[in-house]
Design an enzyme around this catalytic site. Structure first.
Site, mmCIF file in Angstrom:
data_model
loop_
_atom_site.group_PDB
_atom_site.id
_atom_site.type_symbol
_atom_site.label_atom_id
_atom_site.label_comp_id
_atom_site.label_asym_id
_atom_site.label_seq_id
_atom_site.Cartn_x
_atom_site.Cartn_y
_atom_site.Cartn_z
ATOM 1 N N GLY A 1 0.838 -1.192 0.000
ATOM 2 C CA GLY A 1 0.000 0.000 0.000
ATOM 3 C C GLY A 1 0.873 1.243 0.000
ATOM 4 C CB CYS B 1 5.109 2.061 7.787
ATOM 5 S SG CYS B 1 4.632 3.585 6.942
ATOM 6 C CG LEU B 2 6.682 1.087 1.790
ATOM 7 C CD1 LEU B 2 6.090 1.391 0.423
ATOM 8 C CD2 LEU B 2 7.826 0.093 1.677
ATOM 9 C CG HIS C 1 0.364 6.744 5.751
ATOM 10 N ND1 HIS C 1 1.504 7.169 6.388
ATOM 11 C CD2 HIS C 1 0.561 5.429 5.492
ATOM 12 C CE1 HIS C 1 2.354 6.146 6.508
ATOM 13 N NE2 HIS C 1 1.800 5.071 5.972
ATOM 14 C CD GLN D 1 3.327 5.778 2.969
ATOM 15 O OE1 GLN D 1 2.391 5.269 2.372
ATOM 16 N NE2 GLN D 1 4.288 5.044 3.519
ATOM 17 C CG HIS E 1 -0.705 1.222 7.417
ATOM 18 N ND1 HIS E 1 0.244 0.795 8.319
ATOM 19 C CD2 HIS E 1 -0.033 1.973 6.506
ATOM 20 C CE1 HIS E 1 1.431 1.283 7.969
ATOM 21 N NE2 HIS E 1 1.294 1.991 6.864
ATOM 22 C CD GLU E 2 -1.418 2.483 2.885
ATOM 23 O OE1 GLU E 2 -0.912 3.621 2.970
ATOM 24 O OE2 GLU E 2 -0.753 1.439 2.934
HETATM 25 O O1 GNR Z 1 4.017 -2.604 2.654
HETATM 26 C C1 GNR Z 1 3.364 -2.462 3.682
HETATM 27 N N1 GNR Z 1 3.057 -3.543 4.437
HETATM 28 C C2 GNR Z 1 2.174 -3.506 5.486
HETATM 29 C C3 GNR Z 1 2.142 -4.588 6.340
HETATM 30 C C4 GNR Z 1 1.268 -4.627 7.386
HETATM 31 C C5 GNR Z 1 0.411 -3.578 7.600
HETATM 32 C C6 GNR Z 1 0.415 -2.472 6.772
HETATM 33 C C7 GNR Z 1 1.294 -2.448 5.716
HETATM 34 S S1 GNR Z 1 1.303 -1.077 4.643
HETATM 35 C C8 GNR Z 1 2.955 -1.105 4.115
HETATM 36 C C9 GNR Z 1 3.183 -0.059 3.046
HETATM 37 C C10 GNR Z 1 2.979 1.305 3.636
HETATM 38 O O2 GNR Z 1 3.760 1.869 4.357
HETATM 39 N N2 GNR Z 1 1.835 1.879 3.393
HETATM 40 O O3 GNR Z 1 1.552 3.063 3.928
HETATM 41 NI NI NI Z 2 2.672 3.156 5.746
#
Ligand code: GNR
Ligand code: NI
Length: 183
Positions: free
Chosen positions: A46, A92-93, A138, A51, A134-135
């Protein structure tokens, strides 16, 4: 197509609240394509526009096993469909190399628009539901580390600040070597 640089914690730009997309057009679709390329390259499942320092409510997600089911969510929102929570070890990236458990609603109702402006309304469970929550965080300037203890968050922040100092030093050295080679 282009790879976009990803902001990393504790960059204050990750704390901005993104605004709604008013008109879904070619620019929106170009950005979503670049975000998908950036996400697959990372690799990740995601990516939120926040980001890549674009503070508009655009998210891309692909939770398929083969990475061949890209989803673009514009102006997304969600509501819980149960009180049940699931713990998932999140990454998270924008917080590279750190992983920890976060509790999220296990079943949600998603509303959004796709890249053509078509409305999306569907239920999400499992990893897809985790990723949407999660997104959306952000887009509201929130990161998964905010759910951890202050001790853990501070430890992660200090390690990433150290990495950023070293990255900056390496980049400066590389630039110097290149300049000397060209002189
Ligand atoms: O790549 C991602 N893996 C992930 C694993 C578990 C819960 C959420 C994520 S999202 C993350 C990519 C990212 O930072 N998205 O904002
Ligand atoms: Ni993230």
């Amino acid at each position: 197509m282009a790879l976009l640089p990803i902001l990393e914690f504790p960059d204050p730009r990750l704390r901005k609240v993104a605004v709604n997309v008013e008109h879904i057009n070619e620019d929106t679709r170009r950005l979503a394509k670049d975000m998908l390329e950036t996400m697959y390259h990372a690799p990740g499942i995601g990516l939120a526009a926040s980001q890549v320092n674009v503070h508009q409510r655009i998210v891309v997600i692909d939770v398929s096993d083969d990475g061949d089911e890209p989803r673009v969510l514009i102006n997304p929102s969600w509501e819980p469909l149960t009180e049940e929570m699931q713990n998932y070890q999140e990454g998270c990236l924008s917080v590279p190399e750190f992983y920890d458990d976060v509790a999220r609603y296990s079943k949600i109702q998603l509303s959004a628009f796709d890249e053509h402006g078509e409305p999306i309304s569907e239920q999400a469970e499992g990893l897809f539901a985790v990723c949407i929550q999660h997104e959306l965080d952000h887009l509201n300037g929130k990161l998964f580390v905010d759910y951890l203890s202050r001790l853990k968050r501070d430890r992660i922040r200090k390690k990433l600040e150290k990495k950023h100092r070293e990255d900056a030093k390496d980049a400066l050295y590389e630039a110097k070597v290149k300049m000397e080679a060209e002189a």
